[in-house]
Every structure is written in structure tokens, then in C-alpha cells.
Design an enzyme around this catalytic site. Structure first.
Site, PDB file in Angstrom:
ATOM      1  N   PHE A 144      51.442 -33.961  29.922  1.00 47.01           N
ATOM      2  CA  PHE A 144      52.083 -32.720  30.352  1.00 47.01           C
ATOM      3  C   PHE A 144      51.084 -31.590  30.605  1.00 47.01           C
ATOM      4  O   PHE A 144      51.480 -30.507  31.019  1.00 47.01           O
ATOM      5  CB  PHE A 144      53.079 -32.261  29.285  1.00 47.01           C
ATOM      6  CG  PHE A 144      53.957 -33.360  28.756  1.00 47.01           C
ATOM      7  CD1 PHE A 144      55.053 -33.788  29.480  1.00 47.01           C
ATOM      8  CD2 PHE A 144      53.674 -33.983  27.547  1.00 47.01           C
ATOM      9  CE1 PHE A 144      55.857 -34.808  29.001  1.00 47.01           C
ATOM     10  CE2 PHE A 144      54.476 -35.003  27.056  1.00 47.01           C
ATOM     11  CZ  PHE A 144      55.568 -35.425  27.787  1.00 47.01           C
ATOM     12  N   ASP A 145      49.798 -31.813  30.314  1.00 48.94           N
ATOM     13  CA  ASP A 145      48.784 -30.760  30.362  1.00 48.94           C
ATOM     14  C   ASP A 145      49.132 -29.643  29.382  1.00 48.94           C
ATOM     15  O   ASP A 145      48.939 -28.465  29.667  1.00 48.94           O
ATOM     16  CB  ASP A 145      48.628 -30.204  31.782  1.00 48.94           C
ATOM     17  CG  ASP A 145      47.372 -29.351  31.937  1.00 48.94           C
ATOM     18  OD1 ASP A 145      46.522 -29.370  31.029  1.00 48.94           O
ATOM     19  OD2 ASP A 145      47.252 -28.658  32.958  1.00 48.94           O
ATOM     20  N   TYR A 146      49.602 -30.015  28.226  1.00 53.76           N
ATOM     21  CA  TYR A 146      49.937 -29.056  27.180  1.00 53.76           C
ATOM     22  C   TYR A 146      48.753 -28.889  26.222  1.00 53.76           C
ATOM     23  O   TYR A 146      48.844 -29.152  25.022  1.00 53.76           O
ATOM     24  CB  TYR A 146      51.186 -29.505  26.424  1.00 53.76           C
ATOM     25  CG  TYR A 146      52.500 -29.242  27.123  1.00 53.76           C
ATOM     26  CD1 TYR A 146      52.607 -28.289  28.131  1.00 53.76           C
ATOM     27  CD2 TYR A 146      53.652 -29.943  26.762  1.00 53.76           C
ATOM     28  CE1 TYR A 146      53.825 -28.048  28.758  1.00 53.76           C
ATOM     29  CE2 TYR A 146      54.881 -29.696  27.383  1.00 53.76           C
ATOM     30  CZ  TYR A 146      54.956 -28.753  28.381  1.00 53.76           C
ATOM     31  OH  TYR A 146      56.169 -28.500  29.000  1.00 53.76           O
ATOM     32  N   LYS A 202      51.599 -24.085  24.517  1.00 53.46           N
ATOM     33  CA  LYS A 202      52.201 -23.928  25.831  1.00 53.46           C
ATOM     34  C   LYS A 202      53.697 -24.248  25.809  1.00 53.46           C
ATOM     35  O   LYS A 202      54.460 -23.748  26.642  1.00 53.46           O
ATOM     36  CB  LYS A 202      51.502 -24.831  26.847  1.00 53.46           C
ATOM     37  CG  LYS A 202      50.085 -24.415  27.204  1.00 53.46           C
ATOM     38  CD  LYS A 202      49.514 -25.334  28.278  1.00 53.46           C
ATOM     39  CE  LYS A 202      48.121 -24.917  28.701  1.00 53.46           C
ATOM     40  NZ  LYS A 202      47.562 -25.799  29.750  1.00 53.46           N
TER      41      LYS A 202
END
Length: 656
Positions: free
Chosen positions: A335-337, A363
Site C-alpha cells: 500500500f506504500d504505507y 499514513k
């Protein structure tokens, strides 16, 4: 200036840049500098977050809720380092937070310069030009710098040593992976550091494809520089490993290194780096790492083995670099968290006793709180079932951690009935698109058809972090509520795909994987977010109880002489500070305004709405000659195509 944009396109541009601007307790190092104070006693601003422990808090209370309405400009300094225009035109962004030591302000600029300023007048004392000392042929362009680090020398050193050249140092990072050591008094390079005062971190082995760059300042504990760096997001599966290094502040010699990527995966993946800021506990000799996702973000089929130090809060022994404890916040992140902001160290009340705590915002809009010495959660964390992938070759985690308290500060879910639009027609178009996407709430994974992600990878929380009042344990955090569409497109794993413009973070090649990323913002045909406003908010949370206290919309979008309604808020860059005067200071929004708010209610008490550009930097405050100043960089952002400036503005109460 760049080509004028509609309010919607400017909003989206700003959202894009937020990610890109953008991880037994004995300490054997030498005596720490005098910055070691309880957060509640902090009256200086020697590092990015106000103190090495973070928190963005000042114990100064000359400016209060009762008199802040009288605040006026004390001085304005123009650095001269502004490049007007869009990101494609090389436009600059000014996100720097000054730091202060020995009655001198230090700040970095987009053109790789460091300035020393008089804190009462803003006049330049000295300037250092990083480009002037780099090898010929290096590309010259405006690049983001959020701040520098200070080393004030050894408190037990002899007086003659304290007065010697480079007995106090400014450590400046740049976009090429260089660290510069400068004499704090003169700005001259410290010749004993690295090679002639410059240490190229990319001379170390980071493995993988590409090197590291730095936009955030390192941390200093004792005589050790702790430094991480960013890697190229979603370019290559085998990006550089996110190695954190401990360096001797005098020589640049490597003392230790910590690699969050397991050795057996180093040729398959990289990242898990710390591109944001560290926090340090000088008394315990610990440094806290907010790490990011492994590469590449939206597809993890080549990194299916556990990577426990990725997307994790990791506590290292600052003298040796060994892991003391860690807590993973996201399992197998697709998720690119990343953990996007500096951890915050403070003491909290639990069952009648004071507990040393570390707070990490995310995030996703969660706040995780741990005992900072042991890693034990101070609010229960449960593993919740989440949607699983349907992408061939991928295997996502069936569960993710969720704190029972505090409640999320960002919007994490949306229904078809909540889809928003300016008119019945565009709302209908948003609802139609929503029905075509995979969406099962928080942690819906990327798909081949397109999946809705809320919060987006921009946050929720991001690098501007949060501020805390340590006396009341009140956390002030800003958020934004935007969604994106994440779509994976099959591609030849052996094909080298072009990297594309760096500002298009939702269009990435994912080289070395069987997919490329083809994402988009979730917008109506008018270019307006399909998610309902407010798109930006400021929230107060009691960290002792975990309860929310209040929330207010944050920021507006300027459209010529008009601004959008306050209730809509806006995407935002940077974050707040808190003072013992009961105040919150923040800019962050797309409007050219700088605000003071009451920490107890969120009520707006004062504002300067005539900045030369949006104040997209974390402010700071200090006292000199009995006068408290509040300072913020008001330079705007080229990637967002806001107004742009080179201004640093200081405020004070009028003289009696």
C-alpha cells in the site's frame, strides 16, 4: 510562475508532492550534548522536532492565547534560492525548519546552501554553498531540504577545545547522498570529516539498483550521527537497501550499520529505509527508526518471505546499532504505507504511574503507542482480518495490526452514498466509477482491474508529523482525506521500462516485476475529489485516555482572489508545533496563511493571511534577549504549483 491551474488540479498536484518531497540499554558513546532535557522543559529548538526526542513542542510561554492576537512580523529573510515554476520547470519547494544554537539560526535552502542567520534581525551571518564544492558536471537543480542537524561538541571538553575550529558542527544532507560537516561559527568545511569535510554515503555499499538521497536531517546522539536516506520509489524491485548507519561526527567513520532487509532477500528487494526523521532517547541510549515499505510498493510477489523490520518502529542501541525491540505496523506492505514521520518520545500516565512512551502516527490514520524501553503496547493492538489479493504471483497478509485506541484520525472507509460531487451529474459519475473498482475497506490490495485505496499513500499522517503537549499528553495531528485508484498492468518482467516523470508517483515502471503501476486519483470529471470534504483536518487526541478531543478543517485552496470554504479543508504539507502558551502554530495548507489556534478547543486566535507563498514547513520557536520568536518558511511548493517564495518569516509580540 507555472501555468495557472484549476483548484482541483492544484489540489491533486499538492497531494502528489506530499509523498515525493518525501524510517542491556547502556550507551557507550561519549557524554551527550546539553540537548538532553525532559520534553516539557524544552525552551530551545536545536533539532527538527524541537528536541532530539521529537514532539514539536516548546516550553516557552511568552506568547499566549491571551496575547497572540497582537503578534506581528519581526523580520523577513529572503534566501534568494527560489525557482519559480512547476516541477517540470524545476520549480522549488521550501520545507525547511530552522534550528538554533548559541544565538544563531541555521537553515538549508532548495539550492543546497546552508545559511546562518541572526535570530533577532534575520540578517545573514554566513552562507555555505554545497554546489560550489561538488565535482564539476554535477547537475544543479532545486531540491528539497527539510533541515540540518547540530552537534554542539562535548560538554566536558576543555574550553580551548570548545573554542577550536569545528568544535561545534552543522551537519547538512543533500539530494546526492552527501553529508557536509560545517563549522557552526564560520560555515567552513570541517576538513577532518570524510574527504575535506564531505562524506559521500553512496560510497558505502547499499546493494541493489541505485543509491540513496536525503531530504531529511540526520539525528545526533553523543558523538554519533545516525543517518538513513530515501530510495527511488517503485523504480526497481531490487532498489538500494534501507541501511541506517552510525557515523563518527568528527571523522565520518562508520561505527555501525543496520540493514532492515534480510540478507537472503537483498538481491530481490530493497527499501525499508528511513527517509523521514529519527527520534533519540539520550538517557537510554536508544534511537528510534520509522521504516518504510520494501521495494516495490504495490507488488510483493518477489519478497514473500517475512521482512520484520520493514514498516516497523525499530529501537536500536545507538552505540552499537543492535536491535533492542521492534514492532511491525504493516505486514507485507503493498500500500506504500511507510512510517512517514518522526516518532515522539514522552512520558504518559498509566495506572497512576509515569511510563516512558513512544508515539508513532501512520499514513493509515492510526496512532500507535508503545513503552519506549520495552516495545510493549500501551494501548491494546489487535490483528484484524483484511482483504487478500487476487493478483497472480502475489500473497498478501490475511491480517494487519490495529490499535484499539486512539480511534483513527483519518477517514478510513467510504460508502457509495458518501461519494461526493459538486453536482448531481459528477457525483453520479463518481459513483459509477466506484462500482467498477475493487473496494473492501481499509487495506484493499491493488488489483488488475483497479482498486480504491483510502487513505491514499499520501496519508493520513505524513512527514510533517504531529506535535504534543507533554504536560497534558495532548497530541495535535493533521491529516488529509483523499483516495487513489491502484491498478497493476501485466508487463514483461525482463523488459526495461522507462522511469517516467518523477512527479507521477501513481505511474511507475516497477522494473524487475511482472507488472507496472497505472494509478490515478479518485476524481470526478471536473477534477474534484470523489471523497467528501474536509480534505484536510487538524485533530487533538488525549494520549493518556486515547480519546479524541476536537477536530477542525485545515487549510483552503486559493483560486485567484477567492478561496474554497473553510469546511472543505485542503490537502496539506508539513505540520504543527505546540507551545506552553497553550497555542498551536501551523501553516501547511494551500492557502497563504499562517495560523495560531487554541490547543484546548482548536479555535483560531490569530492568522497572517498575507504570506508570499503557502507555509509548507514545520514552524519553530525560540527566545533571545527575553523575546519569544516564532519562525516559519513560507516558500510554497513547485510540484503543487502554488505561489513560490524564498521567504523565512519571524513573528514576535510588539515591544512594550
Amino acid at each position: 510562475m507555472g501555468t495557472p491551474q484549476s483548484p482541483a488540479s492544484r489540489l491533486v498536484s499538492l497531494a502528489m508532492v506530499i509523498l515525493l518531497s518525501g524510517s542491556a540499554l547502556a550507551f557507550a558513546a561519549e557524554t551527550p550534548t546539553p540537548t538532553h532535557l525532559a520534553l516539557s522543559e524544552n525552551t530551545s529548538w536545536p533539532s527538527f522536532g524541537g528536541a532530539p526526542s521529537g514532539g514539536q513542542y516548546s516550553a516557552l510561554d511568552q506568547i499566549t492565547a491571551a496575547n497572540v492576537a497582537k503578534l506581528e512580523r519581526a523580520w523577513v529573510h529572503h534566501t534568494g534560492d527560489v525557482v519559480e515554476g512547476s516541477a517540470a520547470e524545476g520549480g522549488s519547494s521550501f520545507q525547511a525548519t530552522p534550528v538554533i544554537w548559541d544565538d544563531t539560526l541555521y537553515v538549508c535552502t532548495p539550492k543546497n546552501r546552508v545559511l546562518a542567520l541572526n535570530p533577532t534581525t534575520g540578517k545573514e551571518i554566513w552562507a555555505f554553498d554545497g554546489y560550489a564544492v561538488l565535482p564539476e558536471g554535477m547537475p544543479v537543480f532545486a531540491a528539497n531540504c527539510r533541515g540540518v542537524a547540530l552537534w554542539a561538541g562535548d560538554v566536558d571538553a576543555m574550553q580551548e577545545m570548545q573554542n577550536a575550529t569545528c568544535s561545534a558542527r552543522v551537519i547538512h544532507p543533500d539530494i546526492f547522498g552527501n553529508l557536509y560537516a560545517l563549522d557552526a561559527k564560520t560555515g567552513a568545511l570541517c576538513e577532518d570529516f570524510g574527504t575535506g569535510g564531505i562524506l559521500n554515503l553512496n560510497a558505502f555499499n547499499y546493494g541493489g539498483t541505485g543509491g540513496i538521497f536525503m531530504s531529511s536531517p540526520p539525528s545526533i546522539i553523543g558523538n554519533i550521527i545516525v543517518v538513513g536516506g530515501g530510495v527511488g520509489d517503485n523504480m526497481y524491485a531490487d532498489a538500494a537497501d534501507g541501511i541506517v548507519r552510525g557515523l563518527d561526527v568528527r571523522t565520518g567513520e562508520e561505527l555501525w550499520s543496520f540493514n532492515p532487509i534480510p540478507a537472503e532477500l537483498s538481491d530481490k528487494t530493497g527499501g525499508a529505509n528511513v527517509w523521514s526523521m529519527f527520534a533519540v532517547d539520550e538517557a537510554a541510549g536508544l534511537v528510534y527508526l520509522p521504516t518504510s515499505s520494501p521495494s516495490v510498493d504495490p507488488y510483493g510477489g518477489l519478497r514473500l518471505a517475512p521482512i520484520p523490520y520493514a514498516n516497523a518502529l525499530v529501537a536500536l542501541d545507538a552505540g552499537t546499532g543492535t536491535v533492542v525491540w521492534h514492532q511491525q505496523i504493516i505486514h507485507h506492505d503493498v500500500f506504500d504505507y511507510d512510517l512517514p514521520s518522526q516518532p515522539i518520545l514522552l512520558d504518559l500516565a498509566r495506572e497512576g504511574t509515569s511510563v516512558p512512551a513512544v508515539v508513532q502516527i501512520t499514513k493509515m490514520g492510526f496512532v500507535f503507542v508503545f513503552n519506549r524501553l520495552t516495545g510493549e503496547p500501551l494501548f491494546e493492538i489487535e490483528e484484524i482480518a483484511v482483504p487478500v489479493t487476487d493478483v497472480p504471483g502475489e500473497r498478501t497478509s490475511p491480517t494487519q495490526p490495529r490499535p484499539v485506541k486512539p480511534a483513527p484520525f483519518a477517514r478510513q472507509h467510504i460508502t457509495e452514498d458518501e461519494i461526493w460531487g459538486l453536482t448531481f451529474w459528477d457525483r453520479g459519475q463518481c459513483r459509477q466509477r466506484f462500482s467498477e473498482l475493487r473496494y473492501e475497506g481499509l487495506y484493499t490490495p491493488p488489483s488488475l482491474e483497479g482498486a480504491l485505496q483510502l487513505p491514499s499513500a499520501l496519508g493520513g499522517g505524513n512527514w510533517g508529523g504531529a506535535a504534543v503537549d507533554p504536560k497534558t499528553a495532548t497530541l495535535i495531528v493533521k491529516t488529509q482525506n483523499l483516495a487513489t485508484i491502484i491498478k497493476l498492468v501485466p508487463a514483461d518482467i525482463n523488459e526495461e521500462r522507462p522511469l517516467g516523470p518523477p512527479v507521477e508517483f501513481l505511474q511507475k515502471p516497477l522494473n524487475g516485476t511482472p507488472y507496472r503501476l497505472d494509478g490515478a486519483f479518485f476524481l470526478s470529471p471536473f477534477g474534484i475529489p470523489c471523497t467528501p470534504p474536509p480534505w484536510g483536518e487538524l485533530i487533538a487526541i488525549d494520549l493518556n485516555s486515547g480519546d479524541h478531543l476536537w477536530r477542525q478543517p485545515l487549510g483552503r485552496i486559493e483560486v485567484g482572489p477567492f478561496t474554497t470554504p473553510k469546511a472543505w479543508g485542503s490537502p496539506n504539507i508539513a505540520g504543527p508545533i505546540v507551545t506552553a502558551g497553550g497555542l498551536i502554530f501551523i501553516g501547511a495548507g494551500m492557502d497563504s496563511a499562517f495560523h495560531a489556534l487554541d490547543i484546548n478547543t482548536g479555535e483560531a486566535l490569530w492568522r497572517d493571511d498575507d504570506l508570499p507563498a503557502p507555509a509548507m514547513a514545520v514552524p519553530m520557536t525560540y527566545m533571545v534577549d527575553g523575546v519569544q520568536y516564532v519562525v516559519v518558511a513560507a516558500g510554497g511548493n513547485g510540484m503543487a504549483e502554488t505561489k513560490q517564495s524564498d521567504a523565512i518569516i519571524a513573528y514576535r509580540l510588539p515591544e512594550l
